[in-house]
Design an enzyme around this catalytic site. Sequence first.
Site, PDB file in Angstrom:
ATOM      1  CG  HIS A 165      45.166  37.922  35.071  1.00 54.18           C
ATOM      2  ND1 HIS A 165      44.933  37.256  34.209  1.00 54.18           N
ATOM      3  CD2 HIS A 165      44.248  38.748  35.568  1.00 54.18           C
ATOM      4  CE1 HIS A 165      43.589  37.447  33.771  1.00 54.18           C
ATOM      5  NE2 HIS A 165      43.001  38.207  34.613  1.00 54.18           N
TER       6      HIS A 165
ATOM      7  CG  HIS B 213      42.640  41.196  39.120  1.00 53.92           C
ATOM      8  ND1 HIS B 213      42.281  42.352  38.269  1.00 53.92           N
ATOM      9  CD2 HIS B 213      42.381  40.063  38.626  1.00 53.92           C
ATOM     10  CE1 HIS B 213      41.770  41.471  37.003  1.00 53.92           C
ATOM     11  NE2 HIS B 213      41.870  40.347  37.430  1.00 53.92           N
TER      12      HIS B 213
END
Length: 143
Positions: A105, A107
């Site tokens: 992932h 951010h």
Amino acid sequence: MNETAYDPQNIFAKILRGEIPAHRVYEDAHTLAFMDVMPQGEGHTLVIPKAPARGLLDADPASLAAVTASVQRVARAVKAAFSADGLTIFQYNEPAGGQTVFHLHVHILPRHEGVPLKRHEGGMADDAVLAEQAGRIRAALDG
Ligand code: 5GP
């Protein structure tokens, strides 16, 4: 189990499968973006690939390219939605690198001059606040 293997029961895999809720802001064939539930600042958004990958190192390059394109697209919308002066974009790998959820992932954090980030373990955000912020980002993506 190999401790560096991909675990399909990780929380983001569950979000991808719709098994747990998330405030989704963007989705295409290869990626999904949604609000971070413990934000380090207003508008903290995460972009993930749909293809399983623990982090940057084991991701397929095509999947990484799709994530990068979505990060740019969502980052532009986040910046507009929060009238940000800038953006902080970061990605952690493995516990030593600060990673806590083991599905790749990225951010995205809108930043304003002179406003520091909150601590990583800053607590759960109010659901209604996240819903409103997600709506703002979706509107900026559509605009
Ligand atoms: P990492 O430290 O692995 O880069 O960050 C994981 C991020 O996922 C953290 O910022 C944390 O707040 C967020 N997070 C953890 N669990 C959930 C969840 O169930 N839903 C959402 N939307 N975000 C989560």
